[in-house]
Write an enzyme that holds these catalytic residues in place. Sequence first.
Site, PDB file in Angstrom:
ATOM      1  N   SER A   7       0.947  -1.257   0.137  1.00  0.00           N
ATOM      2  CA  SER A   7      -0.096  -0.118   0.109  1.00  0.00           C
ATOM      3  C   SER A   7       0.806   1.163  -0.021  1.00  0.00           C
ATOM      4  O   SER A   7       1.570   1.361   0.863  1.00  0.00           O
ATOM      5  CB  SER A   7      -0.996  -0.087   1.391  1.00  0.00           C
ATOM      6  OG  SER A   7      -1.410   1.261   1.630  1.00  0.00           O
ATOM      7  N   HIS A  32      -1.634  -1.592  -4.059  1.00  0.00           N
ATOM      8  CA  HIS A  32      -2.693  -0.938  -3.381  1.00  0.00           C
ATOM      9  C   HIS A  32      -2.576   0.622  -3.273  1.00  0.00           C
ATOM     10  O   HIS A  32      -1.917   0.992  -2.679  1.00  0.00           O
ATOM     11  CB  HIS A  32      -2.953  -1.947  -2.014  1.00  0.00           C
ATOM     12  CG  HIS A  32      -4.074  -1.637  -1.283  1.00  0.00           C
ATOM     13  ND1 HIS A  32      -5.214  -2.307  -1.480  1.00  0.00           N
ATOM     14  CD2 HIS A  32      -4.323  -0.907  -0.546  1.00  0.00           C
ATOM     15  CE1 HIS A  32      -6.183  -1.964  -0.741  1.00  0.00           C
ATOM     16  NE2 HIS A  32      -5.677  -1.027   0.027  1.00  0.00           N
ATOM     17  N   ASP A  34      -4.764   3.688  -2.029  1.00  0.00           N
ATOM     18  CA  ASP A  34      -5.611   3.876  -0.839  1.00  0.00           C
ATOM     19  C   ASP A  34      -6.038   5.496  -1.072  1.00  0.00           C
ATOM     20  O   ASP A  34      -5.461   6.447  -0.725  1.00  0.00           O
ATOM     21  CB  ASP A  34      -5.143   3.923   0.666  1.00  0.00           C
ATOM     22  CG  ASP A  34      -4.974   2.575   0.819  1.00  0.00           C
ATOM     23  OD1 ASP A  34      -6.039   1.736   0.927  1.00  0.00           O
ATOM     24  OD2 ASP A  34      -3.960   2.288   1.504  1.00  0.00           O
ATOM     25  N   MET A  36      -8.622   8.232  -0.103  1.00  0.00           N
ATOM     26  CA  MET A  36      -9.491   8.871   1.069  1.00  0.00           C
ATOM     27  C   MET A  36      -9.973  10.144   0.672  1.00  0.00           C
ATOM     28  O   MET A  36      -9.365  11.115   0.285  1.00  0.00           O
ATOM     29  CB  MET A  36      -8.707   8.762   2.357  1.00  0.00           C
ATOM     30  CG  MET A  36      -8.085   7.662   2.496  1.00  0.00           C
ATOM     31  SD  MET A  36      -6.888   7.797   4.077  1.00  0.00           S
ATOM     32  CE  MET A  36      -6.183   6.133   4.209  1.00  0.00           C
ATOM     33  N   HIS A  65      -8.391   1.211  -3.706  1.00  0.00           N
ATOM     34  CA  HIS A  65      -9.410   1.031  -2.488  1.00  0.00           C
ATOM     35  C   HIS A  65      -9.942   2.474  -2.116  1.00  0.00           C
ATOM     36  O   HIS A  65      -9.336   3.373  -1.741  1.00  0.00           O
ATOM     37  CB  HIS A  65      -8.467   0.569  -1.391  1.00  0.00           C
ATOM     38  CG  HIS A  65      -9.094   0.607  -0.068  1.00  0.00           C
ATOM     39  ND1 HIS A  65      -8.603   0.226   1.260  1.00  0.00           N
ATOM     40  CD2 HIS A  65     -10.650   0.395   0.235  1.00  0.00           C
ATOM     41  CE1 HIS A  65      -9.508   0.212   1.896  1.00  0.00           C
ATOM     42  NE2 HIS A  65     -10.696   0.195   1.666  1.00  0.00           N
ATOM     43  N   MET A  67     -11.861   4.889  -0.220  1.00  0.00           N
ATOM     44  CA  MET A  67     -12.448   5.167   0.922  1.00  0.00           C
ATOM     45  C   MET A  67     -13.034   6.375   0.715  1.00  0.00           C
ATOM     46  O   MET A  67     -12.784   7.420   1.292  1.00  0.00           O
ATOM     47  CB  MET A  67     -11.382   5.296   2.138  1.00  0.00           C
ATOM     48  CG  MET A  67     -11.007   3.609   2.441  1.00  0.00           C
ATOM     49  SD  MET A  67      -9.364   3.728   3.270  1.00  0.00           S
ATOM     50  CE  MET A  67      -8.299   3.517   2.027  1.00  0.00           C
ATOM     51  N   MET A 136     -11.616  -5.450   5.833  1.00  0.00           N
ATOM     52  CA  MET A 136     -10.802  -4.239   6.793  1.00  0.00           C
ATOM     53  C   MET A 136     -10.504  -5.068   8.033  1.00  0.00           C
ATOM     54  O   MET A 136     -11.303  -5.405   8.748  1.00  0.00           O
ATOM     55  CB  MET A 136     -11.241  -3.198   6.901  1.00  0.00           C
ATOM     56  CG  MET A 136     -11.474  -2.263   5.634  1.00  0.00           C
ATOM     57  SD  MET A 136      -9.934  -1.801   4.759  1.00  0.00           S
ATOM     58  CE  MET A 136      -9.126  -0.902   5.867  1.00  0.00           C
ATOM     59  N   PHE A 142      -6.407   5.230   8.309  1.00  0.00           N
ATOM     60  CA  PHE A 142      -4.909   5.552   8.501  1.00  0.00           C
ATOM     61  C   PHE A 142      -4.043   4.273   8.495  1.00  0.00           C
ATOM     62  O   PHE A 142      -4.625   2.999   8.932  1.00  0.00           O
ATOM     63  CB  PHE A 142      -4.736   6.158  10.107  1.00  0.00           C
ATOM     64  CG  PHE A 142      -5.301   7.189  10.409  1.00  0.00           C
ATOM     65  CD1 PHE A 142      -4.973   8.524   9.827  1.00  0.00           C
ATOM     66  CD2 PHE A 142      -6.809   7.365  10.701  1.00  0.00           C
ATOM     67  CE1 PHE A 142      -5.748   9.835  10.006  1.00  0.00           C
ATOM     68  CE2 PHE A 142      -7.372   8.427  11.032  1.00  0.00           C
ATOM     69  CZ  PHE A 142      -6.845   9.732  10.573  1.00  0.00           C
ATOM     70  N   ASP A 174      -6.696  -6.096   4.773  1.00  0.00           N
ATOM     71  CA  ASP A 174      -5.812  -4.482   4.713  1.00  0.00           C
ATOM     72  C   ASP A 174      -5.826  -4.109   5.961  1.00  0.00           C
ATOM     73  O   ASP A 174      -6.905  -3.591   6.698  1.00  0.00           O
ATOM     74  CB  ASP A 174      -6.687  -3.863   3.952  1.00  0.00           C
ATOM     75  CG  ASP A 174      -6.199  -2.606   3.657  1.00  0.00           C
ATOM     76  OD1 ASP A 174      -5.100  -2.392   3.938  1.00  0.00           O
ATOM     77  OD2 ASP A 174      -6.757  -1.615   2.732  1.00  0.00           O
ATOM     78  N   GLY A 176      -2.548  -3.175   9.277  1.00  0.00           N
ATOM     79  CA  GLY A 176      -1.902  -3.873  10.236  1.00  0.00           C
ATOM     80  C   GLY A 176      -1.011  -5.302  10.417  1.00  0.00           C
ATOM     81  O   GLY A 176      -0.667  -5.944  11.123  1.00  0.00           O
ATOM     82  N   GLY A 196       1.346  -1.849   4.310  1.00  0.00           N
ATOM     83  CA  GLY A 196       1.745  -0.586   4.002  1.00  0.00           C
ATOM     84  C   GLY A 196       3.337  -0.340   4.868  1.00  0.00           C
ATOM     85  O   GLY A 196       4.463  -0.461   4.027  1.00  0.00           O
TER      86      GLY A 196
HETATM   87  C1  DX5 Z   1      -6.160   2.113   6.016  1.00  0.00           C
HETATM   88  C2  DX5 Z   1      -5.617   1.673   4.461  1.00  0.00           C
HETATM   89  C3  DX5 Z   1      -4.504   0.589   4.301  1.00  0.00           C
HETATM   90  C4  DX5 Z   1      -3.133   1.051   5.013  1.00  0.00           C
HETATM   91  C5  DX5 Z   1      -2.485  -0.050   5.451  1.00  0.00           C
HETATM   92  O1  DX5 Z   1      -7.027   2.818   5.904  1.00  0.00           O
HETATM   93  O2  DX5 Z   1      -6.822   1.173   3.648  1.00  0.00           O
HETATM   94  O3  DX5 Z   1      -4.268   0.197   3.164  1.00  0.00           O
HETATM   95  O4  DX5 Z   1      -2.376   1.737   4.265  1.00  0.00           O
HETATM   96  O5  DX5 Z   1      -1.298   0.307   5.968  1.00  0.00           O
HETATM   97  P1  DX5 Z   1      -0.685  -0.724   7.284  1.00  0.00           P
HETATM   98  O6  DX5 Z   1      -0.195  -1.861   6.618  1.00  0.00           O
HETATM   99  O7  DX5 Z   1       0.501   0.345   7.470  1.00  0.00           O
HETATM  100  O8  DX5 Z   1      -1.537  -0.902   8.515  1.00  0.00           O
HETATM  101 ZN    ZN Z   2      -6.491  -0.006   1.822  1.00  0.00          ZN
END
Ligand code: DX5
Ligand code: ZN
Length: 219
Positions: A7, A32, A34, A36, A65, A67, A136, A142, A174, A176, A196
């Site tokens: 990501s 990936h 993201d 937002m 993705h 959001m 998720m 974040f 996706d 953590g 990420g």
């Molecule tokens: C969160 C995102 C994830 C995020 C994952 O809202 O959708 O894709 O970037 O990041 P890590 O792997 O650091 O949790």
């Molecule tokens: Zn994501």
Amino acid sequence: MSRLAPSILAADFNRLGEQIKQVEQSGIELLHIDVMDGMFVPSISFGMPVVASIRKESSLFFDVHMMVQEPIRYIKEFIKLGADLITVHVEACKDVAGTMQQIKAQNIKCGVSINPETPVKAVLPYLELADLVLVMSVRPGFGGQKLITETLDKVRKLAEIRNERGLSYQLEVDGGVHLGNLRDVVSAGVDIIVAGTAVFDGNITENIRKVKEVIEDAS
Ligand code: DX5
Ligand code: ZN
């Protein structure tokens, strides 16, 4: 075997092109992305111009993705800019099926996502339309949060339902994921693992090598 989708939210945007090259050279197929909007999630990340510029330099599969509240407003544009798959949230669409149909009508892949607190039953009506279901594992918005272990039960459940209904959607997790919990994620039956921080924090090539090693070992 599970595939890794780095990501770029965790990338150094000052060196984004260079870092995506590194990802590509490590044998990764999916990126990936993201998006937002500051409405569906509290934060704002990046949008069309970023996708357009990285598309010029990269042939990776773009896993976008969204959001975003009512993503239907932006689907055509993201497809034009080079998205290969667009995932929308059930929580963000008034007409989930209509939104998914609009994505599919333009011959790209379509994903549907649920937040950690959203039960599996919320996606049941849309599974036939989905090429991918994104579970998720953190509250979206974040990077760098802790994976909520219970969300992996939803992955197991969705794998069971896929079997029962004879469907073929991919399962994606996706948020953590890191070397310490990767085995649990793989053994829950995840097809695409988004990471990420675990990819971009430190040496990207080394990080990817280690993640791939654990995936291979756990498969
Ligand atoms: C969160 C995102 C994830 C995020 C994952 O809202 O959708 O894709 O970037 O990041 P890590 O792997 O650091 O949790
Ligand atoms: Zn994501």
